[in-house]
Design a protein around this motif. Structure first.
Motif, PDB file in Angstrom:
ATOM      1  N   ASP A  38       0.826  -1.205   0.000  1.00  0.00           N
ATOM      2  CA  ASP A  38       0.000   0.000   0.000  1.00  0.00           C
ATOM      3  C   ASP A  38       0.862   1.257   0.000  1.00  0.00           C
ATOM      4  O   ASP A  38       0.561   2.236  -0.704  1.00  0.00           O
ATOM      5  N   VAL A  39       1.937   1.233   0.777  1.00  0.00           N
ATOM      6  CA  VAL A  39       2.846   2.390   0.811  1.00  0.00           C
ATOM      7  C   VAL A  39       3.499   2.590  -0.553  1.00  0.00           C
ATOM      8  O   VAL A  39       3.570   3.714  -1.074  1.00  0.00           O
ATOM      9  N   GLU A  40       3.978   1.505  -1.145  1.00  0.00           N
ATOM     10  CA  GLU A  40       4.636   1.612  -2.450  1.00  0.00           C
ATOM     11  C   GLU A  40       3.669   2.101  -3.522  1.00  0.00           C
ATOM     12  O   GLU A  40       4.032   2.902  -4.396  1.00  0.00           O
ATOM     13  N   GLN A  41       2.420   1.618  -3.457  1.00  0.00           N
ATOM     14  CA  GLN A  41       1.424   2.065  -4.431  1.00  0.00           C
ATOM     15  C   GLN A  41       1.120   3.551  -4.267  1.00  0.00           C
ATOM     16  O   GLN A  41       1.001   4.289  -5.247  1.00  0.00           O
ATOM     17  N   LEU A  42       1.014   4.000  -3.012  1.00  0.00           N
ATOM     18  CA  LEU A  42       0.755   5.410  -2.765  1.00  0.00           C
ATOM     19  C   LEU A  42       1.930   6.269  -3.234  1.00  0.00           C
ATOM     20  O   LEU A  42       1.727   7.348  -3.819  1.00  0.00           O
ATOM     21  N   GLU A  43       3.146   5.814  -2.985  1.00  0.00           N
ATOM     22  CA  GLU A  43       4.325   6.556  -3.458  1.00  0.00           C
ATOM     23  C   GLU A  43       4.322   6.667  -4.975  1.00  0.00           C
ATOM     24  O   GLU A  43       4.632   7.729  -5.532  1.00  0.00           O
ATOM     25  N   LYS A  44       3.968   5.597  -5.646  1.00  0.00           N
ATOM     26  CA  LYS A  44       3.928   5.590  -7.111  1.00  0.00           C
ATOM     27  C   LYS A  44       2.859   6.553  -7.629  1.00  0.00           C
ATOM     28  O   LYS A  44       3.104   7.324  -8.571  1.00  0.00           O
ATOM     29  N   LEU A  45       1.685   6.528  -7.021  1.00  0.00           N
ATOM     30  CA  LEU A  45       0.607   7.405  -7.459  1.00  0.00           C
ATOM     31  C   LEU A  45       0.962   8.875  -7.258  1.00  0.00           C
ATOM     32  O   LEU A  45       0.715   9.715  -8.143  1.00  0.00           O
ATOM     33  N   ILE A  46       1.536   9.197  -6.114  1.00  0.00           N
ATOM     34  CA  ILE A  46       1.908  10.595  -5.861  1.00  0.00           C
ATOM     35  C   ILE A  46       2.984  11.045  -6.846  1.00  0.00           C
ATOM     36  O   ILE A  46       2.968  12.190  -7.326  1.00  0.00           O
ATOM     37  N   SER A  47       3.905  10.161  -7.189  1.00  0.00           N
ATOM     38  CA  SER A  47       4.957  10.502  -8.162  1.00  0.00           C
ATOM     39  C   SER A  47       4.371  10.788  -9.544  1.00  0.00           C
ATOM     40  O   SER A  47       4.881  11.636 -10.282  1.00  0.00           O
ATOM     41  N   GLU A  48       3.307  10.075  -9.898  1.00  0.00           N
ATOM     42  CA  GLU A  48       2.745  10.176 -11.245  1.00  0.00           C
ATOM     43  C   GLU A  48       1.766  11.338 -11.410  1.00  0.00           C
ATOM     44  O   GLU A  48       1.316  11.602 -12.523  1.00  0.00           O
ATOM     45  N   HIS A  49       1.408  12.020 -10.322  1.00  0.00           N
ATOM     46  CA  HIS A  49       0.437  13.100 -10.398  1.00  0.00           C
ATOM     47  C   HIS A  49       1.077  14.437 -10.035  1.00  0.00           C
ATOM     48  O   HIS A  49       2.145  14.490  -9.432  1.00  0.00           O
ATOM     49  N   ASP A  50       0.392  15.510 -10.441  1.00  0.00           N
ATOM     50  CA  ASP A  50       0.910  16.857 -10.217  1.00  0.00           C
ATOM     51  C   ASP A  50       0.373  17.486  -8.932  1.00  0.00           C
ATOM     52  O   ASP A  50       1.082  18.227  -8.257  1.00  0.00           O
ATOM     53  N   VAL A  51      -0.888  17.213  -8.621  1.00  0.00           N
ATOM     54  CA  VAL A  51      -1.535  17.801  -7.447  1.00  0.00           C
ATOM     55  C   VAL A  51      -2.200  16.687  -6.649  1.00  0.00           C
ATOM     56  O   VAL A  51      -2.863  15.816  -7.223  1.00  0.00           O
ATOM     57  N   VAL A  52      -2.019  16.708  -5.328  1.00  0.00           N
ATOM     58  CA  VAL A  52      -2.613  15.719  -4.429  1.00  0.00           C
ATOM     59  C   VAL A  52      -3.645  16.420  -3.551  1.00  0.00           C
ATOM     60  O   VAL A  52      -3.314  17.398  -2.857  1.00  0.00           O
ATOM     61  N   PHE A  53      -4.882  15.938  -3.590  1.00  0.00           N
ATOM     62  CA  PHE A  53      -5.946  16.465  -2.731  1.00  0.00           C
ATOM     63  C   PHE A  53      -6.133  15.535  -1.539  1.00  0.00           C
ATOM     64  O   PHE A  53      -6.357  14.327  -1.719  1.00  0.00           O
ATOM     65  N   LEU A  54      -6.034  16.072  -0.331  1.00  0.00           N
ATOM     66  CA  LEU A  54      -6.262  15.304   0.893  1.00  0.00           C
ATOM     67  C   LEU A  54      -7.699  15.531   1.339  1.00  0.00           C
ATOM     68  O   LEU A  54      -8.054  16.613   1.826  1.00  0.00           O
ATOM     69  N   LEU A  55      -8.537  14.517   1.174  1.00  0.00           N
ATOM     70  CA  LEU A  55      -9.977  14.644   1.401  1.00  0.00           C
ATOM     71  C   LEU A  55     -10.488  13.479   2.232  1.00  0.00           C
ATOM     72  O   LEU A  55     -11.620  13.031   2.080  1.00  0.00           O
ATOM     73  N   MET A  56      -9.646  12.982   3.155  1.00  0.00           N
ATOM     74  CA  MET A  56      -9.957  11.742   3.864  1.00  0.00           C
ATOM     75  C   MET A  56     -10.770  11.992   5.132  1.00  0.00           C
ATOM     76  O   MET A  56     -11.059  13.118   5.502  1.00  0.00           O
ATOM     77  N   ASP A  57     -11.061  10.863   5.823  1.00  0.00           N
ATOM     78  CA  ASP A  57     -11.936  10.893   6.985  1.00  0.00           C
ATOM     79  C   ASP A  57     -11.255  11.431   8.234  1.00  0.00           C
ATOM     80  O   ASP A  57     -11.879  12.148   9.018  1.00  0.00           O
TER      81      ASP A  57
END
Length: 622
Positions: free
Chosen positions: A372-391
């Motif tokens: 899960d950590v590796e997947q999140l790192e990969k996704l953040i690397s591939e995107h320009d803007v990260v929106f934090l909209l969690m619970d």
């Protein structure tokens, strides 16, 4: 001179000296110059013209000895290129193809050979050896070529009409009759062929310059043979997706054409957005992003759609709740695609490891958390803007650390009952806190550059932990006024767009409430650090705050440990109490010093209780 002796006996005995065959190379520049000379200078004159070529000493092995003619061939007295031997020749250019074919080529060769022989006999070749390298060039260079789309065997296509008018206007009296090559590149027996090409002889009329415009024709006749319009119904052959794309962009183009000419729409449309959370905020953020033309949207969420969701979360319907509920991440992608097929949306049904939520030490659990950590790192690397909209507050810790390390722009949104906060995280430049001064004349919390701005955790003096522990269900769920998420979600996207329009992007100086009367820094207005809203009094404020050097998420010491130790460091955070991060960043020492200072100021015979815990601005559960 070319004598009959192509071989000569060498001094070594019976060995014969052999010569490489003659070869010429006429470059495109030569033909261009010849065309200009013919049309503007020579006209119908067929008398011999002196030209100059050269032999180059330095070609790669395998190339033949070449006499080269280029654009400078007609400048006989001009310089010769380096490493080249000049060769003077004679150009014979004929006016017609028949004249070219009937020219006595043997007589021309004999005449040139006689001149070379005379130079040898007289000794002129000793004074000027270039006499020995004389050459002849016989050409016919008045054919005009046109790319002809016509398929008729003896008639040219429409595009030739105006070309003939151009030739008649420029050179009609000079050329008289011109030969036209109608070049046709057709498929013949499965292969490309030019055999369909047609050569025409055309006598050009004299069309004087500056004369009255000739009579024009050209309106196409309809199927009835009349000069009427032809009606075409394209509704059935148009791709609905293409129609949708052009229609979706119309509002944005009108905005730029009429209201904001300097708006850089491409920068917005090409931004890749990662939405962590597909709940009330995530749905509203996604819809607003699509309104701005953003095409690449990715969702991350591990929840399923419940019966209470569709009325507040506009990407879901009642049917999505049946059978235990669909995955929010994948259902959101399906709905975005139905709304607009041109969107490039993806969904990941995954959990985000959090502080205060220990990871079991079983191999399977650890492996899943690491994936899960590796997947999140990969996704953040591939995107320009990260929106934090969690619970929860703690669910925002890991993406905050990763995004700060990867220098990604973060936009954070959180809700209370009638309050909200929307903020951008400071975009780090280096891991070491710089000591660059603020803008002269500014106060401590105004005119803060983007790399000095704080993150979501910079205002806290406690590390994130399990915020839902020992809370009942009603306490775990945020109860908000129904319009709050729409307001906060829209402002989060508008903040992102304003940041993108600033020349410095995420490093832009933060606008504050005091800047509302000043000249805005972008075509869309201010670029704040935070927007804190109070729906009870319909008011927004724009505070700005500095990054905290003891922040549990973006401080240099946390980022340094994360980048050096990776998942090993993260697992310590997940499986340790909140004191681990507080000890690491120096918050524990700060608490002790604060308590000691307060005790020293307590009057005698007076007891006191102190607490270092501060409530966040608003609850984070949606």
């Amino acid at each position: 001179m070319a004598s009959d002796a192509s071989e000569a006996t060498s001094s070594a005995g019976d060995l014969k000296l052999q010569f490489a065959p003659f070869s010429s190379a006429l470059e495109a520049g030569f033909w261009h110059q010849l065309t200009q000379k013919k049309l503007n200078d020579y006209r119908l004159d067929e008398s011999p013209k002196c030209i100059k070529g050269y032999y180059y000493n330095g070609d790669p092995v395998g190339l033949p000895t070449r006499l080269t003619l280029e654009f400078s061939a007609f400048d006989v007295d001009g310089p010769t290129p380096a490493h080249c031997c000049p060769a003077v020749g004679t150009l014979y250019n004929t006016n017609t193809l028949d004249a070219f074919k009937t020219t006595d080529k043997k007589a021309l060769l004999e005449k040139e050979a006689k001149e070379i022989w005379e130079a040898i006999q007289s000794g002129a070749a000793l004074k000027d050896p270039s006499h020995l390298c004389r050459f002849i060039l016989l050409t016919f260079a008045v054919t005009v070529g046109v790319y002809d789309p016509c398929t008729l065997s003896q008639h040219p296509g429409w595009p030739l009409r105006n070309l003939l008018v151009l030739l008649a206007n420029q050179w009609g009296s000079k050329l008289g009759t011109v030969e036209l090559l109608c070049f046709r590149d057709r498929t013949l027996q499965g292969r490309r062929s030019i055999q369909h090409s047609v050569i025409l002889q055309v006598k050009l009329p004299e069309l004087r310059k500056n004369s009255v415009c000739p009579k024009s024709v050209g309106w196409e006749k309809n199927p009835k043979g009349a000069m009427g319009p032809r009606m075409v119904n394209l509704s059935e052959c148009m791709d609905p997706k293409r129609l949708a794309e052009s229609s979706v962009d119309l509002n944005l183009k009108l905005m730029r054409w009429r209201l904001v000419p300097s708006l850089d729409l491409d920068k917005v449309v090409n931004t890749k957005c990662l939405l962590l959370g597909a709940g009330t905020l995530g749905c509203n953020v996604a819809r607003t992003l699509m309104g701005w033309g953003v095409r690449h949207i990715t969702f991350v969420d591990n929840a399923k759609i419940s019966y209470s969701n569709p009325v507040r979360q506009p990407l879901y319907e009642f049917e999505d709740c049946l059978g235990g509920g669909k995955s929010k991440a994948t259902a959101a992608v399906d709905r975005l695609t139905k709304i607009f097929p041109g969107v490039n949306a993806e969904g990941y049904n995954m959990s985000i490891p959090m502080p205060g939520h220990p990871v079991n030490f079983s191999q399977a659990t650890l492996s899943q958390a690491q994936r899960d950590v590796e997947q999140l790192e990969k996704l953040i690397s591939e995107h320009d803007v990260v929106f934090l909209l969690m619970d929860t507050r703690e669910s925002r810790w890991l993406p905050t650390v990763i995004a700060a390390s990867k220098r990604k722009l973060v936009v954070n949104a959180a809700l209370g009952f009638d309050t909200f906060v929307v903020m951008r995280h400071g975009l780090k430049k280096t891991l070491v806190t710089t000591s660059a001064p603020l803008v002269p004349g500014s106060s401590l919390f105004s005119n803060i550059p983007g790399h000095k701005l704080g993150c979501y955790f910079c205002n806290d003096v406690v590390a994130p932990g399990d915020s839902t522990r020992d809370r009942t269900l009603d306490q775990q769920c945020t109860v908000s006024r129904p319009g709050l998420a729409m307001i906060a979600g829209a402002l989060a996207v508008e903040m992102m767009v304003s940041i993108l329009q600033h020349s410095e992007g995420g490093y832009a100086v933060a606008s504050s409430s005091d800047d509302r009367m000043n000249e805005p820094p972008t075509s869309l207005g201010l670029v704040p650090h935070q927007i804190r809203g109070f729906l009870s009094r319909f008011d927004n404020v724009l505070p700005a705050s500095l990054a905290f050097d003891k922040c549990t998420a973006c401080s240099p010491i946390v980022l340094d440990h994360y980048e050096r130790e990776g998942f090993n460091f993260l697992s310590k955070v997940f499986n340790s109490s909140h004191s681990f991060l507080e000890d690491l960043t120096g918050l524990t020492l700060l608490h002790q010093e604060t308590q000691a200072a307060e005790v020293n100021h307590i009057p005698s015979n007076t007891s006191a209780q102190t607490s270092t815990h501060t409530e966040p601005f608003c609850t984070k559960r949606l």
